[in-house]
Design a protein around this motif. Structure first.
Motif, mmCIF file in Angstrom:
data_model
loop_
_atom_site.group_PDB
_atom_site.id
_atom_site.type_symbol
_atom_site.label_atom_id
_atom_site.label_comp_id
_atom_site.label_asym_id
_atom_site.label_seq_id
_atom_site.Cartn_x
_atom_site.Cartn_y
_atom_site.Cartn_z
ATOM 1 N N VAL A 213 43.339 44.434 40.947
ATOM 2 C CA VAL A 213 42.105 44.906 40.372
ATOM 3 C C VAL A 213 42.450 45.565 38.985
ATOM 4 O O VAL A 213 43.455 46.338 38.873
ATOM 5 C CB VAL A 213 41.353 45.843 41.043
ATOM 6 N N PRO A 214 41.956 45.212 37.698
ATOM 7 C CA PRO A 214 42.584 45.826 36.459
ATOM 8 C C PRO A 214 42.082 47.230 36.431
ATOM 9 O O PRO A 214 41.419 47.722 37.221
ATOM 10 C CB PRO A 214 41.305 45.220 35.485
ATOM 11 N N ALA A 215 43.234 47.949 35.619
ATOM 12 C CA ALA A 215 42.840 49.457 35.746
ATOM 13 C C ALA A 215 41.749 49.855 34.962
ATOM 14 O O ALA A 215 41.082 51.058 34.854
ATOM 15 C CB ALA A 215 44.349 50.135 35.145
ATOM 16 N N GLU A 216 41.609 49.023 33.774
ATOM 17 C CA GLU A 216 40.399 49.482 32.804
ATOM 18 C C GLU A 216 39.330 48.653 33.059
ATOM 19 O O GLU A 216 39.103 47.569 33.371
ATOM 20 C CB GLU A 216 41.020 49.248 31.346
ATOM 21 N N ALA A 217 38.008 49.288 32.574
ATOM 22 C CA ALA A 217 36.648 48.763 32.841
ATOM 23 C C ALA A 217 36.628 47.810 31.714
ATOM 24 O O ALA A 217 36.543 48.049 30.554
ATOM 25 C CB ALA A 217 35.732 49.377 32.917
ATOM 26 N N SER A 218 36.241 46.504 31.856
ATOM 27 C CA SER A 218 36.029 45.405 30.511
ATOM 28 C C SER A 218 35.248 44.218 31.030
ATOM 29 O O SER A 218 35.182 43.969 32.422
ATOM 30 C CB SER A 218 37.571 45.051 30.253
ATOM 31 N N VAL A 219 34.648 43.696 30.395
ATOM 32 C CA VAL A 219 33.826 42.538 30.829
ATOM 33 C C VAL A 219 34.485 41.580 30.360
ATOM 34 O O VAL A 219 33.805 40.180 30.516
ATOM 35 C CB VAL A 219 32.298 42.655 30.356
ATOM 36 N N GLY A 220 35.727 41.475 30.105
ATOM 37 C CA GLY A 220 36.471 40.241 29.943
ATOM 38 C C GLY A 220 37.113 39.833 28.332
ATOM 39 O O GLY A 220 36.875 40.829 27.584
ATOM 40 N N PRO A 221 37.746 38.819 28.370
ATOM 41 C CA PRO A 221 38.069 37.798 29.356
ATOM 42 C C PRO A 221 38.828 38.550 30.538
ATOM 43 O O PRO A 221 39.577 39.506 30.314
ATOM 44 C CB PRO A 221 38.993 36.675 28.635
ATOM 45 N N VAL A 222 38.681 38.082 31.709
ATOM 46 C CA VAL A 222 39.247 38.400 33.034
ATOM 47 C C VAL A 222 40.261 37.471 33.510
ATOM 48 O O VAL A 222 39.965 36.425 33.263
ATOM 49 C CB VAL A 222 38.052 38.640 34.107
ATOM 50 N N GLU A 223 41.011 38.297 33.954
ATOM 51 C CA GLU A 223 42.360 37.370 34.516
ATOM 52 C C GLU A 223 42.380 36.854 35.813
ATOM 53 O O GLU A 223 41.572 37.508 36.691
ATOM 54 C CB GLU A 223 43.588 38.032 34.783
#
Length: 470
Positions: A213-223
């Motif tokens: 799970v990514p450490a930072e909150a982001s709406v993408g692009p997602v891996e």
């Protein structure tokens, strides 16, 4: 009389004797020996210059021991010959990535060019129809460059004048088998030049575990997985819509859950919401706690949920009108991803015509108006035919997992995608070998990219749900 006639053909000759043989003797012009010697000398010098220009490192390596032997004696030359291989071996063992980048792949490319492509070039081109043999002369496309990566050979080719990309894409099977590769992909390098990709091995043969799970909150692009060249597969979900097509067991769930997993930090922070439509009641139900009240399974509930999304989207569009043209995720206006697990069940196989019309209208509204205000749709289906999914062209980004028929590849990825190497119908039906493997065609690029999505297990999904509810 007949022996004195020059040229290739004697015309208007009539013989009254049946046994008389007509002798055709072509005109022969004898070339002086000095001209022949000059021509061969010029070709030899031009070949040497071309060799030094195209292969400066290999030429230097070959000529340096001879020069050292000539100027300093054979002992120094022998020492250099022994020292260089030992140094290269030590370099390879101690710093393998830099050795491969600077030396290893270049040496392999030179060897593959000489031993594989140049050696078989003429027969493959002639037999496949990409070359021509006219009046005793071969007209062949020319190899411009050969480079190697860890998994494939990249061959840049200059086409013959008058050839098109389709001439090559129609003969990818000839090229692959002619040069001993499993497949061949054709793309345009620039005007008049093509890039042929010949895989030497399959870097996606091993299933991928769930991505952290990514450490930072982001709406993408997602891996969500890995590309064939070893780079992370970053899937754009914000400001686009994604269509995922694949047969049963092809790995559609891997793409969906990897995307939800990549958006998990943004969901926790309130910057993103995932609305789930699960008419099969199997795939998305594992993480129902992730969606809360934004989960629907029955056709009626799915229609209500879609219409609620349309209403919020239109209210947001009214607020944005005249003020902004793009969406930035905030807690007040989060990015909304509407995930539909089996969209054909709601649009094509729905027996209630009223629900069918409501669902189709809501999906069409979301896919035509939702991008600018932060609404995205990810729809998965098994049958990509137009009568099953009549709005498939409203999805800018498309993913083709394993498909049953070759015609379905172009239905999903667009005309000519299969000819350019998107062999989705050749993906193995064995889950360990083919689940999650597919081809992606993005809105910004017509060339398909081979990828594999990471497998998110049931325990991973339950852990995600617990992390959100905790």
């Amino acid at each position: 009389m007949f022996k004195k006639l020059p040229g290739d053909e004697a015309q208007h000759l009539v013989s009254t004797t049946p046994d008389t043989a007509v002798v055709f003797r072509p005109a022969v012009v004898r070339t002086p020996a000095i001209i022949t010697i000059l021509i061969f000398t010029w070709r030899l010098l031009a070949g040497l210059v071309r060799l030094l220009w195209r292969h400066p490192i290999a030429s230097t390596v070959a000529l340096t021991p001879g020069a050292v032997t000539y100027f300093y004696g054979w002992r120094w030359g022998l020492g250099l010959v022994i020292l260089v291989p030992l140094s290269l071996t030590a370099w390879c063992l101690l710093a393998r990535p830099s050795f491969l980048r600077l030396v290893g792949w270049r040496l392999l490319a030179w060897w593959r060019r000489v031993w594989v492509y140049r050696r078989h070039w003429q027969p493959v081109m002639i037999i496949s129809g990409l070359g021509r043999h006219l009046r005793g002369r071969d007209y062949l496309p020319r190899i411009v460059k050969v480079s190697c990566t860890s998994w494939a050979d990249l061959v840049t080719v200059r086409m013959l004048t008058g050839q098109s990309v389709k001439d090559w894409s129609d003969r990818t099977d000839h090229l692959a088998h002619g040069f001993g590769a499993r497949s061949c992909r054709v793309s345009i390098a620039r005007a008049g030049r093509l890039l042929l990709v010949f895989p030497r091995r399959d870097p996606l043969a091993t299933p991928l575990p769930a991505i952290p799970v990514p450490a930072e909150a982001s709406v993408g692009p997602v891996e969500v997985g890995t590309c064939e060249d070893g780079k992370p597969w970053l899937l754009k979900v914000h400001d686009t819509h994604v269509l995922v097509a694949g047969a049963t067991g092809a790995g559609k769930g891997s793409v969906i859950w990897s995307t939800i997993r990549g958006l998990l930090p943004a969901t926790r922070a309130g910057l993103a919401q995932v609305w789930a439509l699960d008419p099969k009641r199997m795939e998305l139900s594992y993480g129902r706690d992730l969606f809360g009240t934004r989960y629907a399974a029955s056709p009626a509930d799915c229609a209500d949920l879609l219409e609620a999304a349309v209403q919020i989207m239109q209210e947001r569009a009214d607020r944005y009108a005249g003020l902004q043209r793009s969406h930035t995720p905030t807690v007040d206006d989060p990015f909304v991803l509407v995930v539909v697990d089996e969209v054909a069940f709601l649009t094509a196989y729905q027996s209630d015509k009223g629900l069918k019309l409501r669902i189709s209208a809501a999906l069409a509204t979301l896919t035509t108006q939702g991008r600018a205000v932060g609404f995205g749709v990810m729809a998965a289906l098994q049958d990509p035919r137009k009568e099953v999914m009549n709005i498939r062209n409203l999805f800018p980004d498309k993913i083709a997992l394993r498909l049953d028929e070759s015609e379905q590849v172009d239905m999903v990825l667009g005309d000519g995608a299969r000819d350019r190497g998107a062999l989705a119908d050749h993906i193995s039906p064995i889950p360990e070998q083919g689940a999650g493997i597919g081809y992606v065609r993005l809105e910004t690029s017509p060339d398909p990219i081979r990828v594999r999505a990471a497998y998110v297990s049931d325990s991973d999904i339950r852990a995600m749900a617990l992390g959100v509810t905790a």
